[in-house]
Motif scaffolding. Structure first.
Motif, mmCIF file in Angstrom:
data_model
loop_
_atom_site.group_PDB
_atom_site.id
_atom_site.type_symbol
_atom_site.label_atom_id
_atom_site.label_comp_id
_atom_site.label_asym_id
_atom_site.label_seq_id
_atom_site.Cartn_x
_atom_site.Cartn_y
_atom_site.Cartn_z
ATOM 1 N N SER A 79 0.816 -1.218 0.000
ATOM 2 C CA SER A 79 0.000 0.000 0.000
ATOM 3 C C SER A 79 0.852 1.271 0.000
ATOM 4 C CB SER A 79 -0.952 0.000 1.190
ATOM 5 O OG SER A 79 -0.228 -0.102 2.400
ATOM 6 N N THR A 80 2.030 1.236 0.601
ATOM 7 C CA THR A 80 2.878 2.440 0.595
ATOM 8 C C THR A 80 3.411 2.713 -0.813
ATOM 9 O OG1 THR A 80 4.808 1.133 1.266
ATOM 10 C CG2 THR A 80 3.576 2.252 3.004
ATOM 11 N N LEU A 81 3.745 1.661 -1.538
ATOM 12 C CA LEU A 81 4.192 1.846 -2.919
ATOM 13 C C LEU A 81 3.039 2.310 -3.799
ATOM 14 C CD1 LEU A 81 6.626 -1.168 -3.427
ATOM 15 C CD2 LEU A 81 7.190 1.239 -3.107
ATOM 16 N N GLY A 91 9.956 6.723 -13.771
ATOM 17 C CA GLY A 91 11.358 6.471 -13.421
ATOM 18 C C GLY A 91 11.622 6.636 -11.938
ATOM 19 N N SER A 92 11.078 7.688 -11.343
ATOM 20 C CA SER A 92 11.275 7.929 -9.906
ATOM 21 C C SER A 92 10.625 6.832 -9.070
ATOM 22 C CB SER A 92 10.681 9.281 -9.517
ATOM 23 O OG SER A 92 11.300 10.309 -10.240
ATOM 24 N N PHE A 93 9.488 6.334 -9.535
ATOM 25 C CA PHE A 93 8.816 5.260 -8.803
ATOM 26 C C PHE A 93 9.708 4.024 -8.732
ATOM 27 C CE2 PHE A 93 6.367 1.310 -9.030
ATOM 28 C CZ PHE A 93 5.718 1.367 -7.805
ATOM 29 N N TRP A 94 10.275 3.615 -9.873
ATOM 30 C CA TRP A 94 11.101 2.403 -9.879
ATOM 31 C C TRP A 94 12.404 2.616 -9.112
ATOM 32 C CZ3 TRP A 94 9.169 -2.059 -10.209
ATOM 33 C CH2 TRP A 94 8.025 -2.269 -10.954
ATOM 34 N N ILE A 95 12.901 3.826 -9.061
ATOM 35 C CA ILE A 95 14.086 4.095 -8.240
ATOM 36 C C ILE A 95 13.730 3.959 -6.768
ATOM 37 C CG2 ILE A 95 15.686 5.922 -7.540
ATOM 38 C CD1 ILE A 95 15.675 6.784 -10.526
ATOM 39 N N PRO A 102 15.610 -4.527 -5.361
ATOM 40 C CA PRO A 102 16.612 -4.031 -6.315
ATOM 41 C C PRO A 102 16.628 -4.770 -7.655
ATOM 42 C CG PRO A 102 17.673 -5.169 -4.479
ATOM 43 C CD PRO A 102 16.223 -5.062 -4.144
ATOM 44 N N CYS A 103 16.434 -6.077 -7.652
ATOM 45 C CA CYS A 103 16.498 -6.842 -8.909
ATOM 46 C C CYS A 103 15.334 -6.489 -9.828
ATOM 47 C CB CYS A 103 16.509 -8.342 -8.625
ATOM 48 S SG CYS A 103 17.980 -8.893 -7.757
ATOM 49 N N LEU A 104 14.144 -6.399 -9.265
ATOM 50 C CA LEU A 104 12.960 -6.063 -10.049
ATOM 51 C C LEU A 104 13.066 -4.639 -10.591
ATOM 52 C CD1 LEU A 104 10.120 -7.108 -10.903
ATOM 53 C CD2 LEU A 104 9.245 -5.959 -8.867
ATOM 54 N N ALA A 105 13.485 -3.721 -9.752
ATOM 55 C CA ALA A 105 13.610 -2.323 -10.173
ATOM 56 C C ALA A 105 14.688 -2.167 -11.245
ATOM 57 C CB ALA A 105 13.927 -1.445 -8.970
#
Length: 171
Positions: A79-81, A91-95, A102-105
């Motif tokens: 829920s926080t994401l 881009g900022s979301f995946w960072i 880390p692997c998924l991002a």
């Protein structure tokens, strides 16, 4: 040799050839050419990057190994994401996701980078086409300087530039 010979050339060399065979052969060669020009959709299997909360990883919508699929499930239920998703650009979301996953991002950012670099190239070509006109060619500014200013992500500080210059007074 031409891949698509003229019909008259074929009929002169072999009158026994049926027109339906020629059309069939031509269409199959055309299909091969289309496959060369239009490969499969690069978005297929990667829509989870665009919206990780609406894609179902258990279906074939996702082209990920199983350990990353489980991470995507965790991201989709976090829920926080989900709150960050509405506030940040892609881009900022995946960072931000890279801190926990880390692997998924990293996989998401690598795929996103291809589109941003293509965008910059296309923008550069567009600016060159706009700049290289007959009217603009009379100016003494170089193409390199014009491109530098046009493509820079830094906005010009016009107030500072104008404060240094003296206004022309009318006579």
């Amino acid at each position: 040799m031409d891949m698509f010979p003229l019909l008259s050339d074929i009929l002169e060399n072999s009158p026994q050839v049926m027109i339906s065979d020629l059309v069939s052969q031509h269409l199959s060669q055309l299909a091969v050419k289309f496959d060369d020009y239009f490969p499969e959709d690069p978005r297929e299997g990667h829509m989870w990057i665009v919206d990780p909360f609406s894609v179902d990883p258990t279906k074939n919508d996702v082209a990920l190994p199983s350990h990353l699929e489980s991470q995507l499930l965790e991201v989709a239920t976090d829920s926080t994401l989900k709150l960050l998703w509405g506030k940040l650009d892609l881009g900022s979301f995946w960072i931000a996701v890279s801190k926990e996953y880390p692997c998924l991002a990293l996989r998401a950012v690598k795929l996103l980078l291809a589109f941003t670099t293509t965008y910059l190239c296309e923008s550069g070509f567009s600016i060159v086409a706009t700049t290289k006109t007959k009217a603009r060619n009379r100016l003494k500014a170089t193409l390199e300087a014009t491109l530098r200013v046009s493509l820079s992500p830094i906005p010009p500080r016009l107030d500072l530039i104008m404060s240094v210059k003296q206004a022309q007074v009318s006579h």
